[in-house]
Scaffold this motif. Sequence first.
Motif, PDB file in Angstrom:
ATOM      1  N   VAL A   1      32.132  38.009  44.468  1.00  0.00           N
ATOM      2  CA  VAL A   1      32.644  38.629  43.327  1.00  0.00           C
ATOM      3  C   VAL A   1      31.360  39.252  42.531  1.00  0.00           C
ATOM      4  O   VAL A   1      30.861  38.251  41.778  1.00  0.00           O
TER       5      VAL A   1
ATOM      6  N   ALA B   1      31.368  41.964  40.081  1.00  0.00           N
ATOM      7  CA  ALA B   1      31.554  42.519  38.593  1.00  0.00           C
ATOM      8  C   ALA B   1      32.826  43.343  38.638  1.00  0.00           C
ATOM      9  O   ALA B   1      33.381  43.800  39.619  1.00  0.00           O
TER      10      ALA B   1
ATOM     11  N   PRO C   1      34.092  32.495  40.151  1.00  0.00           N
ATOM     12  CA  PRO C   1      35.549  33.099  40.587  1.00  0.00           C
ATOM     13  C   PRO C   1      36.264  31.983  40.742  1.00  0.00           C
ATOM     14  O   PRO C   1      36.153  30.862  41.111  1.00  0.00           O
TER      15      PRO C   1
ATOM     16  N   GLU D   1      40.057  35.657  42.195  1.00  0.00           N
ATOM     17  CA  GLU D   1      39.057  36.323  42.029  1.00  0.00           C
ATOM     18  C   GLU D   1      38.497  36.355  43.500  1.00  0.00           C
ATOM     19  O   GLU D   1      38.200  37.355  44.030  1.00  0.00           O
ATOM     20  N   ASP D   2      38.588  35.055  44.138  1.00  0.00           N
ATOM     21  CA  ASP D   2      38.043  34.921  45.759  1.00  0.00           C
ATOM     22  C   ASP D   2      38.673  35.864  46.481  1.00  0.00           C
ATOM     23  O   ASP D   2      38.029  36.204  47.602  1.00  0.00           O
TER      24      ASP D   2
ATOM     25  N   PRO E   1      36.408  39.856  39.211  1.00  0.00           N
ATOM     26  CA  PRO E   1      36.388  38.630  38.292  1.00  0.00           C
ATOM     27  C   PRO E   1      37.547  38.902  37.301  1.00  0.00           C
ATOM     28  O   PRO E   1      37.901  39.990  37.042  1.00  0.00           O
ATOM     29  N   PHE E   2      37.975  37.661  37.095  1.00  0.00           N
ATOM     30  CA  PHE E   2      39.172  37.709  35.810  1.00  0.00           C
ATOM     31  C   PHE E   2      40.267  38.409  36.206  1.00  0.00           C
ATOM     32  O   PHE E   2      40.608  39.606  35.427  1.00  0.00           O
TER      33      PHE E   2
ATOM     34  N   GLY F   1      42.461  36.126  33.335  1.00  0.00           N
ATOM     35  CA  GLY F   1      42.104  37.502  33.253  1.00  0.00           C
ATOM     36  C   GLY F   1      43.150  38.375  32.421  1.00  0.00           C
ATOM     37  O   GLY F   1      42.700  39.171  31.491  1.00  0.00           O
TER      38      GLY F   1
ATOM     39  N   CYS G   1      31.575  39.907  34.398  1.00  0.00           N
ATOM     40  CA  CYS G   1      30.932  39.201  35.623  1.00  0.00           C
ATOM     41  C   CYS G   1      31.004  37.463  35.399  1.00  0.00           C
ATOM     42  O   CYS G   1      31.277  37.162  34.233  1.00  0.00           O
ATOM     43  N   ASN G   2      30.188  37.039  36.461  1.00  0.00           N
ATOM     44  CA  ASN G   2      30.371  35.592  36.382  1.00  0.00           C
ATOM     45  C   ASN G   2      28.910  35.045  36.595  1.00  0.00           C
ATOM     46  O   ASN G   2      28.049  35.620  36.948  1.00  0.00           O
TER      47      ASN G   2
ATOM     48  N   LYS H   1      28.581  34.030  41.729  1.00  0.00           N
ATOM     49  CA  LYS H   1      29.248  35.063  42.467  1.00  0.00           C
ATOM     50  C   LYS H   1      30.415  34.588  43.509  1.00  0.00           C
ATOM     51  O   LYS H   1      30.973  35.503  44.197  1.00  0.00           O
TER      52      LYS H   1
ATOM     53  N   ARG I   1      33.381  31.479  44.642  1.00  0.00           N
ATOM     54  CA  ARG I   1      33.921  30.436  44.058  1.00  0.00           C
ATOM     55  C   ARG I   1      33.695  29.039  44.670  1.00  0.00           C
ATOM     56  O   ARG I   1      33.614  28.887  45.838  1.00  0.00           O
TER      57      ARG I   1
END
Length: 235
Positions: free
Chosen positions: A77, A79, A94, A98-99, A104-105, A110, A130-131, A134, A136
């Motif tokens: 994940v 962005a 994530p 998201e995974d 993301p979100f 989200g 982003c997180n 990257k 989960r």
Amino acid sequence: MTVRKEQLRSHLEYLSLFETELPWPSANPTVRSQRDPRELRVLPGAGEPLPRSLAEYEQAICNCQRCALGATRTKFVFADGNPRARIVFVGEAPGHDEDLQGLPFVGRAGQLLNQLLAGVGLSRKDVYICNVLKCRPPGNRDPQPVEVATCRPYLMTQLSILNPDLLVCLGRHAAMALLQTDAVMRDLRGRVIPWHGLQILVTYHPAYFLRSMNQLYLGEQDFRKLRELYDALPA
């Protein structure tokens, strides 16, 4: 309270909390000295030389196996959002949805983030999301220190390419990763903190509000402050 007064208060309170030295904000905190505000700047911990684009960088790291999460993820994940955005949101990692989608979100948190953005006249097309991690973590557990340390250079490189004006830390883990502090959220939330020539605003992760909807007004306050900071940026 004006943005300038708010920044001054936050700066003094941050110093008193963490007993560290921060670069003093300029008279106009939204102007990065005398250079082009969109000129690239390499943040500490980022890879050099910087990749030419975010798309190139995503391709370079999307098959990462540097920590155990590489073996358990469904999708990497990277962005979502506008790569020219002046506002970047950073979450912790994530989740399940998201995974599966590689974005993301996109789950319930989200959806709430979208709602908070809409409340101040913004959308996902206006920002970049982003997180810190990257991939989960299994069972949506908290990120482990080794995972954060492994992924942090990716984040710092990503932010260097983006070169935003404002960063929003969504939750304690994002704040810990960027500010490298173990302060609790009640001491960070709502603060505007100078950081390497830009500004960081810390707020709760949307998942927190899903568990405590009676606290949502805090997020709404923080997003109104974000809008004030955004509107004060030079054109």
